[in-house]
Design a protein around this motif. Structure first.
Motif, PDB file in Angstrom:
ATOM      1  N   ARG A   1       0.837  -1.189   0.000  1.00 16.97           N
ATOM      2  CA  ARG A   1       0.000   0.000   0.000  1.00 16.97           C
ATOM      3  C   ARG A   1       0.878   1.248   0.000  1.00 16.97           C
ATOM      4  O   ARG A   1       1.884   1.328   0.706  1.00 16.97           O
ATOM      5  CB  ARG A   1      -0.921  -0.001   1.219  1.00 16.97           C
TER       6      ARG A   1
ATOM      7  N   THR B   1       1.938   4.676   1.061  1.00 18.98           N
ATOM      8  CA  THR B   1       1.721   5.459   2.283  1.00 18.98           C
ATOM      9  C   THR B   1       2.065   6.929   2.124  1.00 18.98           C
ATOM     10  O   THR B   1       1.599   7.765   2.897  1.00 18.98           O
ATOM     11  CB  THR B   1       2.557   4.869   3.431  1.00 18.98           C
ATOM     12  N   ARG B   2       2.881   7.256   1.106  1.00 20.84           N
ATOM     13  CA  ARG B   2       3.267   8.655   0.938  1.00 20.84           C
ATOM     14  C   ARG B   2       3.670   8.919  -0.503  1.00 20.84           C
ATOM     15  O   ARG B   2       4.383   8.113  -1.106  1.00 20.84           O
ATOM     16  CB  ARG B   2       4.433   9.005   1.863  1.00 20.84           C
TER      17      ARG B   2
ATOM     18  N   ASP C   1       4.352   0.897   1.877  1.00 21.11           N
ATOM     19  CA  ASP C   1       4.388   0.415   3.260  1.00 21.11           C
ATOM     20  C   ASP C   1       5.477  -0.649   3.426  1.00 21.11           C
ATOM     21  O   ASP C   1       5.421  -1.732   2.841  1.00 21.11           O
ATOM     22  CB  ASP C   1       3.028  -0.169   3.620  1.00 21.11           C
TER      23      ASP C   1
ATOM     24  N   GLU D   1      -2.776   7.324  -6.154  1.00 21.05           N
ATOM     25  CA  GLU D   1      -2.999   8.205  -5.017  1.00 21.05           C
ATOM     26  C   GLU D   1      -2.549   7.488  -3.747  1.00 21.05           C
ATOM     27  O   GLU D   1      -2.401   6.253  -3.721  1.00 21.05           O
ATOM     28  CB  GLU D   1      -4.489   8.567  -4.895  1.00 21.05           C
ATOM     29  N   GLU D   2      -2.335   8.257  -2.686  1.00 17.55           N
ATOM     30  CA  GLU D   2      -1.988   7.650  -1.403  1.00 17.55           C
ATOM     31  C   GLU D   2      -3.127   6.748  -0.929  1.00 17.55           C
ATOM     32  O   GLU D   2      -4.297   7.105  -1.011  1.00 17.55           O
ATOM     33  CB  GLU D   2      -1.714   8.736  -0.361  1.00 17.55           C
ATOM     34  N   GLY D   3      -2.772   5.588  -0.424  1.00 18.08           N
ATOM     35  CA  GLY D   3      -3.762   4.617   0.031  1.00 18.08           C
ATOM     36  C   GLY D   3      -4.044   3.520  -0.961  1.00 18.08           C
ATOM     37  O   GLY D   3      -4.582   2.464  -0.593  1.00 18.08           O
ATOM     38  N   GLU D   4      -3.690   3.733  -2.238  1.00 14.79           N
ATOM     39  CA  GLU D   4      -3.875   2.674  -3.230  1.00 14.79           C
ATOM     40  C   GLU D   4      -2.807   1.603  -3.049  1.00 14.79           C
ATOM     41  O   GLU D   4      -1.752   1.834  -2.451  1.00 14.79           O
ATOM     42  CB  GLU D   4      -3.802   3.249  -4.646  1.00 14.79           C
ATOM     43  N   VAL D   5      -3.103   0.424  -3.590  1.00 21.41           N
ATOM     44  CA  VAL D   5      -2.172  -0.698  -3.497  1.00 21.41           C
ATOM     45  C   VAL D   5      -1.385  -0.782  -4.798  1.00 21.41           C
ATOM     46  O   VAL D   5      -1.965  -0.879  -5.881  1.00 21.41           O
ATOM     47  CB  VAL D   5      -2.912  -2.022  -3.231  1.00 21.41           C
TER      48      VAL D   5
END
Length: 428
Positions: free
Chosen positions: A70, A72-73, A92, A201-205
């Protein structure tokens, strides 16, 4: 009125009608077909190939994910300029940090096992040496069975030491792999350039693009210092192109500006599309990709902008030229493909004869149009270069298209310009 007079009057009216028809047809023939005349002259000709395509940077790198995790930044935005080695985004690292710790522990255990195995081998080696010494001093002190057991123990200890060494190397490789996997969670710019695409985008895998590059694409870094136009050229035109040909490029986003460039690459193979690969679609048009490098691109140019290129393939200074519309095709006298004796009987139906077609123009002399074959060279925007067939100053039929298409050999013609001039001189 008597019957005789009636017959004479009827005959006179018939003769008058025939005379009127003959005079009308003669006048129509004298009038001629309305066409446009033009004299053969010399012009500067430029042969060019026009093709459309997209603006592309010469060098761009698609940054993809090599591992799953994922995001994270994200430290950049689309349109930002980055330097080589600059941090881009973080995946991550939790799982990969744990894998690294496990690999380090396995490496430590393997090294300890290797030390123990080497100690056992050294002990077995010393025992074997003492046994051999005693056997040499007094054969009665050491039996052959004891010597054999000492030799076997040493060989086993030596094999265990070798295996532990290989296991240590395996653990070291696993540790390096864990470090590499962890390093792949921290992505940096592979080169200096601009972020022209940010696909996540942030949060995508993030997932590796195993079967499709688009699946694992995270972002694109483009070097916009060298801008190219990639156009598709038809197979009938690509053979006329050469490297370093001059090109005029218009970009739809900059309608009032024309840019110049050079042809820097011509593809040797056709562009493959899904439609062209389908069985039975071999009659589709075949295009080749041509790269054009712009000399002075605009500073705010962007990839994928639509552009149209005009590639100059050849030029002629003061070449003898005729209008493109004037060139037509007519059949020459049939040429027999089988020679026959003069005294032979007339050929039966189905004799193999071939009608040869020739390109040419209609030359006008004393109001009569005569077809004359010509040999043409390069084609400009409106005129053909003439290599042979007509001379400078000859008057030819230059339009309109339908009139040239229907014009017959020896037909009388008149200029539409002359007719319009005569009409303008009529008294009001």
């Amino acid at each position: 009125m008597s019957k005789r007079n009636k017959v004479l009057v009827g005959a006179g009216l018939g003769v008058l009608l025939v005379v009127i028809v003959v005079v009308s047809a003669s006048a129509k023939r004298e009038k001629g077909v309305d066409v446009r005349f033009e004299k053969v002259g010399r012009r500067d000709l430029v042969a060019a190939v026009t093709a459309s395509g997209k603006i592309q940077p010469k060098k761009k790198v698609d940054v993809s994910a090599d591992i799953t995790g994922r995001i994270t930044r994200i430290a950049v935005r689309e349109g930002d300029y980055v330097q080589k080695g600059q941090f881009l985004l973080q995946i991550d690292p939790t799982i990969y940090e744990a894998n690294l710790q496990r690999a380090q522990a396995a490496m430590s255990s393997a090294e300890a096992g290797a030390v123990q195995a080497r100690a056992n081998r050294d002990q077995a080696s010393r025992l074997l040496a003492r046994t051999k010494d005693l056997r040499e001093q007094n054969p009665n002190l050491v039996s052959p069975e004891q010597l054999e057991q000492a030799q076997t123990a040493f060989e086993i200890a030596d094999a265990n030491a070798t295996a532990s060494q290989h296991f240590t190397e395996q653990s070291r490789a696993a540790l390096q792999e864990a470090r590499d996997q962890l390093a792949k969670t921290h992505l940096v710019a592979p080169m200096a350039g601009r972020i022209t695409r940010l696909a996540v985008e942030e949060g995508e895998v993030a997932v590796p693009g195993t079967f499709s590059r688009e699946t694992g694409l995270l972002l694109t870094v483009s070097d916009l210092s060298v801008i190219q136009v990639k156009v598709q050229v038809d197979e009938t035109d690509v053979v006329r192109l050469h490297l370093a040909d001059s090109v005029e490029v218009t970009i739809d986003a900059f309608p009032d500006t024309t840019f110049v460039g050079r042809v820097t690459k011509i593809s040797d193979s056709a562009i493959l599309t899904a439609a062209s690969s389908v069985a039975g679609q071999n009659d589709r048009a075949v295009d080749y990709e041509v790269e054009i490098t712009l000399a002075n691109p605009p500073s705010d140019v962007r990839p994928d902008l639509s552009a149209t290129s005009r590639i100059v393939t050849d030029t002629r200074k003061q070449a003898l030229a005729i209008p493109i519309i004037a060139l037509t095709v007519r059949e020459n006298t049939p040429v027999k493909t089988e020679q026959q004796p003069r005294a032979a009987a007339p050929a039966a139906a189905g004799t193999d004869t071939k009608k040869k077609e020739a390109e040419g123009v209609f030359v006008v002399s004393n109001g009569v149009a005569t077809f004359r074959p010509v040999k043409v060279g390069i084609a400009g925007e409106e005129y053909f270069e003439v290599i042979d067939g007509v001379r400078e100053g000859d008057t030819i039929v230059a339009g309109p298209y339908q009139a040239i298409r229907d014009l017959k050999e020896g037909a009388r013609v008149k200029s539409t310009r002359q007719a319009s001039d005569s009409a303008s001189r009529r008294p009001s």
